[in-house]
Design an enzyme around this catalytic site. Sequence first.
Site, PDB file in Angstrom:
ATOM      1  N   HIS A  98     -31.277   3.900  83.708  1.00  0.00           N
ATOM      2  CA  HIS A  98     -31.102   3.996  82.256  1.00  0.00           C
ATOM      3  C   HIS A  98     -30.713   5.419  81.867  1.00  0.00           C
ATOM      4  O   HIS A  98     -31.185   6.386  82.478  1.00  0.00           O
ATOM      5  CB  HIS A  98     -32.381   3.601  81.522  1.00  0.00           C
ATOM      6  N   ASP A 111     -28.092   1.703  81.681  1.00  0.00           N
ATOM      7  CA  ASP A 111     -28.241   0.858  80.496  1.00  0.00           C
ATOM      8  C   ASP A 111     -28.747   1.635  79.276  1.00  0.00           C
ATOM      9  O   ASP A 111     -29.356   2.705  79.397  1.00  0.00           O
ATOM     10  CB  ASP A 111     -29.236  -0.270  80.775  1.00  0.00           C
TER      11      ASP A 111
END
Length: 290
Positions: free
Chosen positions: A258, A113
């Site tokens: 992430h 992400d």
Amino acid sequence: MHKDQLPVHRRSVLHWAAALGGAAVVGGLFATEPGGAPGRPAPRPAPVPEPEPAAPAAAGPQAAAAPRQAASSYRLQPMTAHAPRVRRARPPVRTRPILELPGAGRTIVLTFDDGPDPRYTPGVLATLREFRVPAMFFVCGEMAQYHPDLLREMADDGHVIGNHTWSHPLVPGLTRPEVRRELARTCEVVDRAVGTGPLWYRAPYGAWNRHSFEIGAELGMEPLAWSVDTLDWTEPGTGTIVRRVMDGAAPGAVVLSHDAGGNRSQSVAALRRYLPRLLEAGYRVTVPHR
């Protein structure tokens, strides 16, 4: 949170054009028979030398009125060149996001992400390329707009690009028009970079609401959450991230990591350690398809 993938059909245009061409040929065949007495075939003419290329001037009025074969191909070119993009079918409006891939066997989905970030995303892409596995990247529009080259690299390597809103806001605190702008602007950035918009989206912080489900579906996207959270954004250490992935690994699991939003060097290093372990454990790293 728990889970459930149209080329532009030029074929129909080509079939339509072919039918026109066929009709012109049939019409031409009937037009070549002179109108003789009813029920009597026209006499067969004696062989004549092959006409010179300038013969069109000698054509009679009936031949001049016959449709020209070249017209069909002339019309076909602009029709296919400017055919509008086919709008994909809307998915159902859900009341909760998809969390995992049930019934997918011993598979696992890796998701990243907040990117793309030129400091960390290339390292993630290099590792995935080394082990020849796909992943999902939920990108933020405000980052993606500056790095379309990384979006194209993701697409070229077979990864799935998802929508993670424009500015990573807390969605429940937005009005409906604001939610639409956050999702639609990011769709446009991805579309411009790789030629197609996202089919999946993820709410920042996992905070979904009715507006996000409805607008996401209107934009042709399915909501995907996760079942394994590495909490790598807290920078807990490479070993801890690896342990969390391996402890949470299960058939159909979706792993959240992430590649942007802070110092993600631990996330990149952890991927290089847990990815080969997952493969050695018999997992097949995959992505969902619609």
